[in-house]
Design a protein around this motif. Structure first.
Motif, PDB file in Angstrom:
ATOM      1  N   PRO A 192      27.707  33.228  21.244  1.00 46.61           N
ATOM      2  CA  PRO A 192      27.976  34.643  20.939  1.00 46.61           C
ATOM      3  C   PRO A 192      27.027  35.252  19.913  1.00 46.61           C
ATOM      4  O   PRO A 192      26.788  36.462  19.919  1.00 46.61           O
ATOM      5  CB  PRO A 192      29.416  34.610  20.422  1.00 46.61           C
ATOM      6  CG  PRO A 192      30.037  33.444  21.124  1.00 46.61           C
ATOM      7  CD  PRO A 192      28.944  32.412  21.201  1.00 46.61           C
ATOM      8  N   ASN A 238      26.641  44.021  23.266  1.00 46.89           N
ATOM      9  CA  ASN A 238      26.988  42.670  23.733  1.00 46.89           C
ATOM     10  C   ASN A 238      28.489  42.699  23.974  1.00 46.89           C
ATOM     11  O   ASN A 238      29.266  42.872  23.030  1.00 46.89           O
ATOM     12  CB  ASN A 238      26.611  41.641  22.659  1.00 46.89           C
ATOM     13  CG  ASN A 238      26.892  40.208  23.085  1.00 46.89           C
ATOM     14  OD1 ASN A 238      27.591  39.947  24.063  1.00 46.89           O
ATOM     15  ND2 ASN A 238      26.354  39.256  22.338  1.00 46.89           N
ATOM     16  N   TYR A 239      28.891  42.579  25.229  1.00 43.74           N
ATOM     17  CA  TYR A 239      30.302  42.815  25.546  1.00 43.74           C
ATOM     18  C   TYR A 239      30.712  42.030  26.786  1.00 43.74           C
ATOM     19  O   TYR A 239      29.871  41.538  27.551  1.00 43.74           O
ATOM     20  CB  TYR A 239      30.563  44.305  25.776  1.00 43.74           C
ATOM     21  CG  TYR A 239      29.662  44.944  26.807  1.00 43.74           C
ATOM     22  CD1 TYR A 239      30.013  45.030  28.155  1.00 43.74           C
ATOM     23  CD2 TYR A 239      28.419  45.470  26.427  1.00 43.74           C
ATOM     24  CE1 TYR A 239      29.175  45.615  29.085  1.00 43.74           C
ATOM     25  CE2 TYR A 239      27.571  46.053  27.351  1.00 43.74           C
ATOM     26  CZ  TYR A 239      27.954  46.132  28.682  1.00 43.74           C
ATOM     27  OH  TYR A 239      27.116  46.704  29.617  1.00 43.74           O
ATOM     28  N   GLU A 240      32.032  41.958  26.964  1.00 44.02           N
ATOM     29  CA  GLU A 240      32.622  41.308  28.142  1.00 44.02           C
ATOM     30  C   GLU A 240      33.178  42.389  29.062  1.00 44.02           C
ATOM     31  O   GLU A 240      33.793  43.361  28.612  1.00 44.02           O
ATOM     32  CB  GLU A 240      33.736  40.351  27.701  1.00 44.02           C
ATOM     33  CG  GLU A 240      34.380  39.564  28.843  1.00 44.02           C
ATOM     34  CD  GLU A 240      35.545  40.294  29.500  1.00 44.02           C
ATOM     35  OE1 GLU A 240      35.838  40.010  30.674  1.00 44.02           O
ATOM     36  OE2 GLU A 240      36.164  41.164  28.853  1.00 44.02           O
ATOM     37  N   HIS A 277      32.504  38.868  32.917  1.00 43.22           N
ATOM     38  CA  HIS A 277      31.078  38.639  32.687  1.00 43.22           C
ATOM     39  C   HIS A 277      30.729  39.015  31.241  1.00 43.22           C
ATOM     40  O   HIS A 277      31.350  39.911  30.657  1.00 43.22           O
ATOM     41  CB  HIS A 277      30.225  39.508  33.615  1.00 43.22           C
ATOM     42  CG  HIS A 277      30.442  39.268  35.073  1.00 43.22           C
ATOM     43  ND1 HIS A 277      30.283  38.039  35.659  1.00 43.22           N
ATOM     44  CD2 HIS A 277      30.794  40.124  36.075  1.00 43.22           C
ATOM     45  CE1 HIS A 277      30.529  38.144  36.966  1.00 43.22           C
ATOM     46  NE2 HIS A 277      30.839  39.393  37.233  1.00 43.22           N
ATOM     47  N   ARG A 278      29.716  38.358  30.694  1.00 42.05           N
ATOM     48  CA  ARG A 278      29.218  38.722  29.373  1.00 42.05           C
ATOM     49  C   ARG A 278      27.863  39.398  29.525  1.00 42.05           C
ATOM     50  O   ARG A 278      26.922  38.818  30.077  1.00 42.05           O
ATOM     51  CB  ARG A 278      29.120  37.486  28.481  1.00 42.05           C
ATOM     52  CG  ARG A 278      30.499  36.940  28.110  1.00 42.05           C
ATOM     53  CD  ARG A 278      30.421  35.711  27.248  1.00 42.05           C
ATOM     54  NE  ARG A 278      31.763  35.195  26.961  1.00 42.05           N
ATOM     55  CZ  ARG A 278      32.020  33.990  26.486  1.00 42.05           C
ATOM     56  NH1 ARG A 278      31.024  33.151  26.225  1.00 42.05           N
ATOM     57  NH2 ARG A 278      33.256  33.606  26.255  1.00 42.05           N
ATOM     58  N   GLN A 315      26.016  35.642  30.844  1.00 44.24           N
ATOM     59  CA  GLN A 315      26.944  34.592  31.244  1.00 44.24           C
ATOM     60  C   GLN A 315      27.856  35.149  32.335  1.00 44.24           C
ATOM     61  O   GLN A 315      28.787  35.906  32.045  1.00 44.24           O
ATOM     62  CB  GLN A 315      27.789  34.102  30.063  1.00 44.24           C
ATOM     63  CG  GLN A 315      27.042  33.188  29.105  1.00 44.24           C
ATOM     64  CD  GLN A 315      27.942  32.596  28.040  1.00 44.24           C
ATOM     65  OE1 GLN A 315      28.779  33.277  27.468  1.00 44.24           O
ATOM     66  NE2 GLN A 315      27.772  31.318  27.762  1.00 44.24           N
ATOM     67  N   ALA A 351      31.015  31.881  31.974  1.00 38.43           N
ATOM     68  CA  ALA A 351      31.646  32.340  30.744  1.00 38.43           C
ATOM     69  C   ALA A 351      33.009  31.685  30.546  1.00 38.43           C
ATOM     70  O   ALA A 351      33.454  31.470  29.420  1.00 38.43           O
ATOM     71  CB  ALA A 351      31.786  33.858  30.763  1.00 38.43           C
TER      72      ALA A 351
END
Length: 266
Positions: A135, A226-228, A232-233, A259, A264
């Motif tokens: 992360p 940077n997020y989900e 998915h990342r 990811q 992920a």
């Protein structure tokens, strides 16, 4: 009235079968629900760039604006049809393969390109030792650099052949194809961490100067998000791509799934 341009047809080629990103490997890609290894998004983007280069020539390479979103995969050996419609100076571009819409985008030729200052983009080297992604790798606000890349001589010719580009402007004027800038944007990810299979999903690129064959190209990139999402990342980058340490070539926004859902969750 909108003017429909002649379809540009390409036999797609997966240039990344042997790459570290195994999303381009047939067996691995099938694990993620695809029919086979994906043709790199940066290469599909290069197919799309043929249309505005054919329309505006050197002017587009010096100050053109283009963006693309990748929706469905394009596969090796399949036909990719690049369709474009021009209306009020804007090209709307779509890529179809296997009768499916695979990518969408737009391109235009601004009267002037917004100037970009080198001092606004922090120059840092790529990491000395790559480690598996975590992360903190793409922490928002972090600056990332790339190992310098150069395409000269046969390498430049091979690249044009790989992306099936036949426009004579590149060889005639000794120019680097803007698709190379997108390859350097991918290197922002690859040069700074060890990734599993990952996917480039979209980009926006304001060209600032025509690249020359043999230029040493680097990126100065800032992580902006940077997020989900849906398991998915994602990472989003804002970067200045520079030739020979002095000449801004393009300002780029780049979005990737670093990811995918399966990875992920592992």
């Amino acid at each position: 009235m909108p003017n429909r341009l002649e379809t540009y047809r390409v036999e797609a080629y997966n240039t990344a079968k042997q790459s570290e990103n195994k999303m381009h490997d047939d067996n691995v890609a099938r694990r993620f629900g695809f029919s086979g290894g994906l043709v790199p998004g940066v290469d599909v983007f290069a197919y799309m760039m043929h249309v505005p280069v054919a329309r505006w020539g050197r002017d587009f390479l010096s100050r053109g604006l283009i963006e693309a979103r990748f929706i469905k995969p394009v596969y090796d050996g399949e036909t990719a049809d690049v369709d474009a419609t021009e209306h009020n100076g804007l090209l709307t571009i779509e890529v179809f393969s296997r009768t499916e819409l695979c990518a969408t985008g737009t391109a235009s030729l601004p009267a002037t390109a917004t100037l970009a200052s080198l001092s606004d983009y922090v120059e840092v080297p790529a990491v000395a030792e790559r480690k598996p992604v975590n992360p903190a790798t793409f922490e928002t606000g972090k600056w990332l650099g790339t190992t310098p890349r150069r395409w000269a001589g046969q390498d430049a010719a091979d690249y044009l052949a790989d992306i099936r580009e036949t426009d004579p402007i590149f060889a005639r004027e000794g120019l680097g194809h803007p698709g190379l800038i997108q390859r350097v944007m991918n290197r922002v990810l690859v040069d700074n961490t060890i990734l599993g299979p990952w996917i480039h999903v979209g980009s926006r690129m304001q060209l600032l100067s025509a690249a020359r064959v043999g230029d040493e190209i680097t990126a100065r990139a800032k992580v902006t998000a940077n997020y989900e999402k849906k398991g998915h990342r994602f990472v989003e980058l804002d970067a200045l791509v520079v030739a020979n340490g002095t000449t801004p070539l393009a300002r780029c926004q780049h979005t990737a799934i670093y990811q995918p859902r399966e990875q992920a969750a592992a």
